[in-house]
Scaffold this motif. Structure first.
Motif, PDB file in Angstrom:
ATOM      1  N   ASN A 101      52.165  52.148  44.162  1.00  0.00           N
ATOM      2  CA  ASN A 101      53.303  51.517  44.819  1.00  0.00           C
ATOM      3  C   ASN A 101      53.175  50.010  44.981  1.00  0.00           C
ATOM      4  OD1 ASN A 101      54.563  54.052  45.201  1.00  0.00           O
ATOM      5  ND2 ASN A 101      53.257  54.407  46.970  1.00  0.00           N
ATOM      6  N   VAL A 102      52.068  49.438  44.519  1.00  0.00           N
ATOM      7  CA  VAL A 102      51.878  47.994  44.598  1.00  0.00           C
ATOM      8  C   VAL A 102      51.619  47.457  43.199  1.00  0.00           C
ATOM      9  CG1 VAL A 102      50.960  48.075  46.956  1.00  0.00           C
ATOM     10  CG2 VAL A 102      49.385  48.133  45.024  1.00  0.00           C
ATOM     11  N   ILE A 103      51.803  46.153  43.056  1.00  0.00           N
ATOM     12  CA  ILE A 103      51.490  45.470  41.807  1.00  0.00           C
ATOM     13  C   ILE A 103      50.172  44.747  42.023  1.00  0.00           C
ATOM     14  CG2 ILE A 103      52.200  43.662  40.187  1.00  0.00           C
ATOM     15  CD1 ILE A 103      55.116  44.141  41.308  1.00  0.00           C
ATOM     16  N   ASN A 104      49.170  45.036  41.211  1.00  0.00           N
ATOM     17  CA  ASN A 104      47.924  44.294  41.291  1.00  0.00           C
ATOM     18  C   ASN A 104      47.987  43.163  40.281  1.00  0.00           C
ATOM     19  OD1 ASN A 104      45.586  45.399  43.088  1.00  0.00           O
ATOM     20  ND2 ASN A 104      46.817  47.141  42.440  1.00  0.00           N
ATOM     21  N   ALA A 105      47.567  41.978  40.723  1.00  0.00           N
ATOM     22  CA  ALA A 105      47.636  40.803  39.865  1.00  0.00           C
ATOM     23  C   ALA A 105      46.390  39.953  40.072  1.00  0.00           C
ATOM     24  CB  ALA A 105      48.890  39.997  40.173  1.00  0.00           C
ATOM     25  N   SER A 106      45.885  39.431  38.974  1.00  0.00           N
ATOM     26  CA  SER A 106      44.651  38.665  38.995  1.00  0.00           C
ATOM     27  C   SER A 106      44.894  37.184  38.752  1.00  0.00           C
ATOM     28  CB  SER A 106      43.698  39.206  37.928  1.00  0.00           C
ATOM     29  OG  SER A 106      42.522  38.434  37.883  1.00  0.00           O
ATOM     30  N   ASP A 107      44.130  36.382  39.473  1.00  0.00           N
ATOM     31  CA  ASP A 107      44.136  34.923  39.318  1.00  0.00           C
ATOM     32  C   ASP A 107      42.843  34.486  38.624  1.00  0.00           C
ATOM     33  OD1 ASP A 107      45.047  32.278  39.700  1.00  0.00           O
ATOM     34  OD2 ASP A 107      44.160  32.135  41.696  1.00  0.00           O
ATOM     35  N   TYR A 108      42.271  35.401  37.820  1.00  0.00           N
ATOM     36  CA  TYR A 108      40.954  35.159  37.224  1.00  0.00           C
ATOM     37  C   TYR A 108      40.952  34.000  36.221  1.00  0.00           C
ATOM     38  CZ  TYR A 108      42.021  37.018  32.595  1.00  0.00           C
ATOM     39  OH  TYR A 108      42.538  37.199  31.347  1.00  0.00           O
ATOM     40  N   ALA A 109      42.036  33.826  35.498  1.00  0.00           N
ATOM     41  CA  ALA A 109      42.032  32.886  34.372  1.00  0.00           C
ATOM     42  C   ALA A 109      41.827  31.435  34.798  1.00  0.00           C
ATOM     43  CB  ALA A 109      43.313  33.034  33.559  1.00  0.00           C
ATOM     44  N   THR A 110      42.562  30.996  35.813  1.00  0.00           N
ATOM     45  CA  THR A 110      42.494  29.582  36.195  1.00  0.00           C
ATOM     46  C   THR A 110      42.210  29.361  37.676  1.00  0.00           C
ATOM     47  OG1 THR A 110      44.851  29.431  36.703  1.00  0.00           O
ATOM     48  CG2 THR A 110      44.180  28.989  34.405  1.00  0.00           C
ATOM     49  N   GLY A 111      42.487  30.358  38.498  1.00  0.00           N
ATOM     50  CA  GLY A 111      42.358  30.166  39.938  1.00  0.00           C
ATOM     51  C   GLY A 111      43.441  29.283  40.522  1.00  0.00           C
ATOM     52  N   GLN A 112      44.454  28.963  39.720  1.00  0.00           N
ATOM     53  CA  GLN A 112      45.493  28.016  40.156  1.00  0.00           C
ATOM     54  C   GLN A 112      46.289  28.536  41.348  1.00  0.00           C
ATOM     55  OE1 GLN A 112      45.568  24.889  38.753  1.00  0.00           O
ATOM     56  NE2 GLN A 112      46.784  24.500  40.585  1.00  0.00           N
ATOM     57  N   PHE A 113      46.536  29.840  41.407  1.00  0.00           N
ATOM     58  CA  PHE A 113      47.249  30.401  42.556  1.00  0.00           C
ATOM     59  C   PHE A 113      46.497  30.067  43.842  1.00  0.00           C
ATOM     60  CE2 PHE A 113      47.702  33.732  45.722  1.00  0.00           C
ATOM     61  CZ  PHE A 113      49.068  33.783  45.900  1.00  0.00           C
ATOM     62  N   GLY A 114      45.188  30.301  43.851  1.00  0.00           N
ATOM     63  CA  GLY A 114      44.377  30.011  45.032  1.00  0.00           C
ATOM     64  C   GLY A 114      44.419  28.549  45.426  1.00  0.00           C
ATOM     65  N   LYS A 115      44.386  27.685  44.440  1.00  0.00           N
ATOM     66  CA  LYS A 115      44.461  26.241  44.709  1.00  0.00           C
ATOM     67  C   LYS A 115      45.838  25.869  45.266  1.00  0.00           C
ATOM     68  CE  LYS A 115      41.151  24.969  41.083  1.00  0.00           C
ATOM     69  NZ  LYS A 115      40.884  26.160  40.292  1.00  0.00           N
ATOM     70  N   ASP A 116      46.904  26.346  44.601  1.00  0.00           N
ATOM     71  CA  ASP A 116      48.264  25.998  45.013  1.00  0.00           C
ATOM     72  C   ASP A 116      48.619  26.531  46.395  1.00  0.00           C
ATOM     73  OD1 ASP A 116      48.673  24.654  42.640  1.00  0.00           O
ATOM     74  OD2 ASP A 116      49.876  26.258  41.724  1.00  0.00           O
ATOM     75  N   TYR A 117      48.052  27.664  46.768  1.00  0.00           N
ATOM     76  CA  TYR A 117      48.363  28.281  48.051  1.00  0.00           C
ATOM     77  C   TYR A 117      47.320  27.959  49.124  1.00  0.00           C
ATOM     78  CZ  TYR A 117      52.472  30.705  46.371  1.00  0.00           C
ATOM     79  OH  TYR A 117      53.732  30.992  45.898  1.00  0.00           O
ATOM     80  N   GLY A 118      46.341  27.094  48.802  1.00  0.00           N
ATOM     81  CA  GLY A 118      45.381  26.606  49.774  1.00  0.00           C
ATOM     82  C   GLY A 118      44.364  27.621  50.250  1.00  0.00           C
ATOM     83  N   LEU A 119      44.091  28.658  49.452  1.00  0.00           N
ATOM     84  CA  LEU A 119      43.189  29.705  49.926  1.00  0.00           C
ATOM     85  C   LEU A 119      41.970  29.927  49.047  1.00  0.00           C
ATOM     86  CD1 LEU A 119      44.311  32.111  47.909  1.00  0.00           C
ATOM     87  CD2 LEU A 119      46.007  32.297  49.684  1.00  0.00           C
ATOM     88  N   GLU A 120      41.709  29.009  48.142  1.00  0.00           N
ATOM     89  CA  GLU A 120      40.482  29.096  47.362  1.00  0.00           C
ATOM     90  C   GLU A 120      39.303  28.739  48.270  1.00  0.00           C
ATOM     91  OE1 GLU A 120      38.957  27.500  43.117  1.00  0.00           O
ATOM     92  OE2 GLU A 120      39.634  25.959  44.513  1.00  0.00           O
ATOM     93  N   ILE A 121      38.292  29.578  48.286  1.00  0.00           N
ATOM     94  CA  ILE A 121      37.109  29.326  49.103  1.00  0.00           C
ATOM     95  C   ILE A 121      36.246  28.278  48.388  1.00  0.00           C
ATOM     96  CG2 ILE A 121      35.003  30.348  50.057  1.00  0.00           C
ATOM     97  CD1 ILE A 121      36.650  32.982  50.339  1.00  0.00           C
ATOM     98  N   ILE A 122      35.858  27.235  49.141  1.00  0.00           N
ATOM     99  CA  ILE A 122      35.106  26.134  48.531  1.00  0.00           C
ATOM    100  C   ILE A 122      33.641  26.089  48.981  1.00  0.00           C
ATOM    101  CG2 ILE A 122      37.165  24.747  48.092  1.00  0.00           C
ATOM    102  CD1 ILE A 122      36.457  23.069  50.570  1.00  0.00           C
ATOM    103  N   ASP A 123      33.212  27.089  49.732  1.00  0.00           N
ATOM    104  CA  ASP A 123      31.820  27.181  50.190  1.00  0.00           C
ATOM    105  C   ASP A 123      31.191  28.485  49.698  1.00  0.00           C
ATOM    106  OD1 ASP A 123      31.834  24.802  51.710  1.00  0.00           O
ATOM    107  OD2 ASP A 123      32.578  25.831  53.497  1.00  0.00           O
ATOM    108  N   PRO A 124      29.870  28.454  49.411  1.00  0.00           N
ATOM    109  CA  PRO A 124      29.163  29.697  49.102  1.00  0.00           C
ATOM    110  C   PRO A 124      29.135  30.596  50.343  1.00  0.00           C
ATOM    111  CG  PRO A 124      27.807  27.759  48.589  1.00  0.00           C
ATOM    112  CD  PRO A 124      29.027  27.286  49.319  1.00  0.00           C
TER     113      PRO A 124
END
Length: 166
Positions: A101-124
Motif C-alpha cells: 500500500n506504499v511506494i518505496n523510493a530510493s535516493d541512493y543515486a545522488t542523495g539530492q532529495f536529502g540535500k534539497d529537503y535538509g535531512l541529509e545527515i552530515i555526521d558519523p
C-alpha cells in the motif's frame, strides 16, 4: 542545519525541513522496479513522505509497516517511503513483509532529495543517510505538516501526520 540525536548522541543534518506553506521541491527518486518517481507524478494526490535512514533497521521497518497498514484506508493519498537503501533492498523487504500500500523510493543515486529537503545527515556514524522525518503535502504539493523526529531510534507521530491529511 538541524540537530537530532542517535541514542542520545547529537548528530547534525544538512539543513532544515521545508516549512508548512512552502511549495515542495520536485525530486527524482528510484522505485523498487527501477523506474523514476517525481513529485510531479504525485500531483493531484495528498502525499505522505515517510523518510528514514535504512529499511534494515527496526524503527524504519516499523514505520513502513505502520504507514502501509494506514495507507489502505486513505482516500486520494499516496504514501512514499524514502531512504538511501538500494531499490533491491526495499523490494526484498516489501516482498518479505507483504507491503503493497506504499511506494518505496530510493535516493541512493545522488542523495539530492536529502540535500534539497535538509535531512541529509552530515555526521558519523550515519553520514549521508537521511534523518527520520515525515512531510505531508496537499494535492498541489504544498507542505501542510512536517516532523523532524528528534531521536532517530524513535518512531514518528503517525497520528499527527495522518490528521494533517484532513
Amino acid at each position: 542545519m538541524s540537530t537530532v540525536t542517535l541514542k542520545g548522541n547529537s548528530i547534525k543534518t544538512s539543513g532544515s525541513l521545508p516549512k508548512v506553506g512552502d511549495q515542495a521541491k520536485d525530486f527524482a527518486l528510484t522505485k523498487t522496479d527501477l523506474s523514476k518517481l517525481t513529485l510531479s507524478d504525485l500531483k493531484g494526490s495528498k502525499v505522505v513522505l515517510n523518510i528514514f535512514p535504512s529499511i534494515d533497521t527496526g524503527t524504519c521497518a516499523a514505520s513502513v509497516r505502520k504507514f502501509n497498514e494506514q495507507a489502505s484506508g486513505l482516500k486520494n493519498t499516496k504514501v512514499v517511503c524514502i531512504s538511501r537503501d538500494l531499490p533491491f533492498a526495499q523490494a526484498r523487504f516489501c516482498g518479505a513483509e507483504g507491503i503493497e500500500n506504499v511506494i518505496n523510493a530510493s535516493d541512493y543515486a545522488t542523495g539530492q532529495f536529502g540535500k534539497d529537503y535538509g535531512l541529509e545527515i552530515i555526521d558519523p556514524p550515519l553520514l549521508n543517510l537521511h534523518s527520520r522525518a515525515v512531510i505531508v503535502l496537499d494535492e498541489n504539493g504544498k507542505v501542510v505538516y512536517t516532523e523532524q523526529v528528534p531521536e532517530i531510534v524513535d518512531e514518528p507521530n503517525y497520528e499527527k501526520a495522518l490528521d494533517a491529511l484532513n
